[in-house]
Scaffold this motif. Structure first.
Motif, PDB file in Angstrom:
ATOM      1  N   VAL A   1       0.919  -1.262   0.155  1.00  0.00           N
ATOM      2  CA  VAL A   1      -0.208  -0.227  -0.016  1.00  0.00           C
ATOM      3  C   VAL A   1       0.709   1.284   0.033  1.00  0.00           C
ATOM      4  O   VAL A   1       0.751   2.382  -0.649  1.00  0.00           O
ATOM      5  N   ILE A   2       2.112   1.116   0.664  1.00  0.00           N
ATOM      6  CA  ILE A   2       2.351   2.399   0.889  1.00  0.00           C
ATOM      7  C   ILE A   2       3.338   2.508  -0.616  1.00  0.00           C
ATOM      8  O   ILE A   2       3.838   3.690  -0.990  1.00  0.00           O
ATOM      9  N   GLY A   3       3.802   1.387  -1.618  1.00  0.00           N
ATOM     10  CA  GLY A   3       4.475   1.367  -2.676  1.00  0.00           C
ATOM     11  C   GLY A   3       3.744   1.546  -3.578  1.00  0.00           C
ATOM     12  O   GLY A   3       3.609   2.887  -4.711  1.00  0.00           O
ATOM     13  N   LEU A   4       2.159   1.686  -3.998  1.00  0.00           N
ATOM     14  CA  LEU A   4       1.337   2.568  -4.167  1.00  0.00           C
ATOM     15  C   LEU A   4       0.990   3.643  -4.252  1.00  0.00           C
ATOM     16  O   LEU A   4       1.171   4.725  -5.277  1.00  0.00           O
ATOM     17  N   ALA A   5       1.138   3.982  -3.095  1.00  0.00           N
ATOM     18  CA  ALA A   5       0.515   5.648  -2.789  1.00  0.00           C
ATOM     19  C   ALA A   5       1.907   6.239  -2.942  1.00  0.00           C
ATOM     20  O   ALA A   5       1.404   7.603  -3.559  1.00  0.00           O
ATOM     21  N   LEU A   6       2.579   5.946  -3.021  1.00  0.00           N
ATOM     22  CA  LEU A   6       4.134   6.823  -3.515  1.00  0.00           C
ATOM     23  C   LEU A   6       4.236   7.020  -5.174  1.00  0.00           C
ATOM     24  O   LEU A   6       4.420   7.666  -5.516  1.00  0.00           O
ATOM     25  N   ASP A   7       3.603   5.333  -5.435  1.00  0.00           N
ATOM     26  CA  ASP A   7       3.361   5.773  -7.107  1.00  0.00           C
ATOM     27  C   ASP A   7       2.389   6.822  -8.133  1.00  0.00           C
ATOM     28  O   ASP A   7       2.071   7.551  -8.737  1.00  0.00           O
ATOM     29  N   ASP A   8       1.144   7.020  -6.706  1.00  0.00           N
ATOM     30  CA  ASP A   8       0.201   7.923  -6.994  1.00  0.00           C
ATOM     31  C   ASP A   8       0.576   8.742  -7.097  1.00  0.00           C
ATOM     32  O   ASP A   8      -0.305   9.522  -7.125  1.00  0.00           O
ATOM     33  N   CYS A   9       1.428   9.313  -6.083  1.00  0.00           N
ATOM     34  CA  CYS A   9       1.871  11.213  -6.130  1.00  0.00           C
ATOM     35  C   CYS A   9       2.527  11.223  -7.071  1.00  0.00           C
ATOM     36  O   CYS A   9       3.141  11.170  -7.539  1.00  0.00           O
ATOM     37  N   GLU A  10       1.724  12.950  -7.121  1.00  0.00           N
ATOM     38  CA  GLU A  10       2.330  13.193  -8.663  1.00  0.00           C
ATOM     39  C   GLU A  10       3.671  14.188  -8.534  1.00  0.00           C
ATOM     40  O   GLU A  10       3.875  14.037  -9.760  1.00  0.00           O
ATOM     41  N   THR A  11       3.991  15.077  -7.420  1.00  0.00           N
ATOM     42  CA  THR A  11       5.378  15.346  -7.270  1.00  0.00           C
ATOM     43  C   THR A  11       6.343  14.637  -6.259  1.00  0.00           C
ATOM     44  O   THR A  11       5.741  13.879  -5.507  1.00  0.00           O
ATOM     45  N   VAL A  12       7.458  14.951  -6.151  1.00  0.00           N
ATOM     46  CA  VAL A  12       8.189  15.172  -5.544  1.00  0.00           C
ATOM     47  C   VAL A  12       8.086  14.768  -4.250  1.00  0.00           C
ATOM     48  O   VAL A  12       8.116  14.221  -3.456  1.00  0.00           O
ATOM     49  N   TYR A  13       7.614  16.817  -4.017  1.00  0.00           N
ATOM     50  CA  TYR A  13       7.297  16.780  -2.376  1.00  0.00           C
ATOM     51  C   TYR A  13       6.213  16.117  -2.504  1.00  0.00           C
ATOM     52  O   TYR A  13       6.354  16.176  -0.839  1.00  0.00           O
TER      53      TYR A  13
ATOM     54  N   ARG B   1      10.641  -1.928  10.205  1.00  0.00           N
ATOM     55  CA  ARG B   1      10.341  -3.678   9.709  1.00  0.00           C
ATOM     56  C   ARG B   1      10.592  -3.872   8.887  1.00  0.00           C
ATOM     57  O   ARG B   1      10.470  -3.268   7.725  1.00  0.00           O
ATOM     58  N   PRO B   2      11.121  -4.852   8.275  1.00  0.00           N
ATOM     59  CA  PRO B   2      11.979  -5.362   7.554  1.00  0.00           C
ATOM     60  C   PRO B   2      11.911  -5.544   6.170  1.00  0.00           C
ATOM     61  O   PRO B   2      11.925  -4.791   4.853  1.00  0.00           O
ATOM     62  N   ILE B   3      10.050  -5.843   6.233  1.00  0.00           N
ATOM     63  CA  ILE B   3       9.391  -5.914   5.047  1.00  0.00           C
ATOM     64  C   ILE B   3       8.945  -4.719   4.585  1.00  0.00           C
ATOM     65  O   ILE B   3       9.313  -4.533   3.168  1.00  0.00           O
ATOM     66  N   ILE B   4       8.413  -3.728   4.968  1.00  0.00           N
ATOM     67  CA  ILE B   4       8.168  -2.616   4.558  1.00  0.00           C
ATOM     68  C   ILE B   4       9.326  -1.808   4.097  1.00  0.00           C
ATOM     69  O   ILE B   4       9.472  -1.140   3.062  1.00  0.00           O
ATOM     70  N   LYS B   5      10.836  -1.541   5.241  1.00  0.00           N
ATOM     71  CA  LYS B   5      11.514  -1.338   5.116  1.00  0.00           C
ATOM     72  C   LYS B   5      12.185  -1.155   3.334  1.00  0.00           C
ATOM     73  O   LYS B   5      12.715  -0.435   2.642  1.00  0.00           O
ATOM     74  N   ASP B   6      12.433  -2.757   2.974  1.00  0.00           N
ATOM     75  CA  ASP B   6      12.744  -3.234   1.770  1.00  0.00           C
ATOM     76  C   ASP B   6      11.312  -2.365   0.468  1.00  0.00           C
ATOM     77  O   ASP B   6      11.870  -2.567  -0.496  1.00  0.00           O
ATOM     78  N   GLU B   7      10.555  -2.458   1.006  1.00  0.00           N
ATOM     79  CA  GLU B   7      10.007  -1.844  -0.015  1.00  0.00           C
ATOM     80  C   GLU B   7       9.650   0.215  -0.309  1.00  0.00           C
ATOM     81  O   GLU B   7      10.126   0.397  -1.655  1.00  0.00           O
ATOM     82  N   VAL B   8      10.062   0.458   0.611  1.00  0.00           N
ATOM     83  CA  VAL B   8       9.964   1.589   0.972  1.00  0.00           C
ATOM     84  C   VAL B   8      11.660   2.143   0.756  1.00  0.00           C
ATOM     85  O   VAL B   8      11.923   3.099  -0.568  1.00  0.00           O
ATOM     86  N   GLU B   9      12.267   1.364   0.150  1.00  0.00           N
ATOM     87  CA  GLU B   9      14.096   1.376   0.015  1.00  0.00           C
ATOM     88  C   GLU B   9      13.946   1.424  -1.259  1.00  0.00           C
ATOM     89  O   GLU B   9      14.491   2.507  -1.443  1.00  0.00           O
ATOM     90  N   THR B  10      13.272   0.710  -2.665  1.00  0.00           N
ATOM     91  CA  THR B  10      13.609   1.131  -2.995  1.00  0.00           C
ATOM     92  C   THR B  10      12.551   2.479  -3.952  1.00  0.00           C
ATOM     93  O   THR B  10      12.874   2.964  -4.696  1.00  0.00           O
ATOM     94  N   LYS B  11      11.996   2.768  -3.294  1.00  0.00           N
ATOM     95  CA  LYS B  11      10.891   3.561  -3.971  1.00  0.00           C
ATOM     96  C   LYS B  11      11.862   5.039  -3.631  1.00  0.00           C
ATOM     97  O   LYS B  11      11.214   5.897  -4.211  1.00  0.00           O
ATOM     98  N   GLN B  12      12.119   4.802  -2.229  1.00  0.00           N
ATOM     99  CA  GLN B  12      13.077   6.201  -2.081  1.00  0.00           C
ATOM    100  C   GLN B  12      14.566   6.207  -2.909  1.00  0.00           C
ATOM    101  O   GLN B  12      14.910   7.225  -3.618  1.00  0.00           O
ATOM    102  N   ILE B  13      15.029   4.794  -3.266  1.00  0.00           N
ATOM    103  CA  ILE B  13      15.655   5.636  -4.705  1.00  0.00           C
ATOM    104  C   ILE B  13      14.905   5.939  -6.002  1.00  0.00           C
ATOM    105  O   ILE B  13      15.537   7.001  -5.974  1.00  0.00           O
ATOM    106  N   GLU B  14      13.976   5.420  -5.993  1.00  0.00           N
ATOM    107  CA  GLU B  14      13.326   6.046  -6.993  1.00  0.00           C
ATOM    108  C   GLU B  14      12.647   7.698  -7.226  1.00  0.00           C
ATOM    109  O   GLU B  14      13.005   8.543  -7.893  1.00  0.00           O
TER     110      GLU B  14
END
Length: 118
Positions: free
Chosen positions: A26-38, A54-67
């Motif tokens: 869900v966090i990954g999808l929310a990050l994808d849905d945001c239209e601005t970097v801000y 939390r390890p599972i959430i951290k893996d998803e968020v780290e990938t999105k943070q790189i993007e």
């Protein structure tokens, strides 16, 4: 009794991992849905830091943070190109009713604000 506890605890851990997996998605999808970097930066900042560790959430968020960082770099490049293109003659739409120097300064401050937002 210890065996029953271990069995129930194991089931509990499975449920927690499944919830973490779903929350990470869900966090990954929310990050994808945001239209601005801000907006993406604000979303990441809105979550509790312990949750993001939390390890599972951290893996998803780290990938999105790189993007996110790559996207911010692209935004900076666009701002740089815009500055270089219009530095001698700022766009009239942004400085309509201002004298030339005031308009140029206002335009530059706007670019600066876009850089500082995240």
């Amino acid at each position: 009794e210890a065996t029953q506890f271990n069995s129930e605890y194991s089931e509990f851990r499975k449920c927690v991992k499944e919830i973490e997996r779903r929350l990470g998605a869900v966090i990954g999808l929310a990050l994808d849905d945001c239209e601005t970097v801000y907006g993406r930066f604000q979303l990441v900042d809105s979550f509790d830091q312990q949750l993001l560790e939390r390890p599972i959430i951290k893996d998803e968020v780290e990938t999105k943070q790189i993007e996110l960082v790559q996207s911010y770099g692209k935004d900076l490049k666009v701002i740089q190109e815009e500055f270089l293109k219009y530095k001698d003659d700022p766009p009239k739409a942004t400085v309509q009713s201002l004298p030339p120097i005031s308009g140029a300064l206002t335009w530059c401050r706007g670019l600066g604000a876009r850089v500082k937002i995240p």
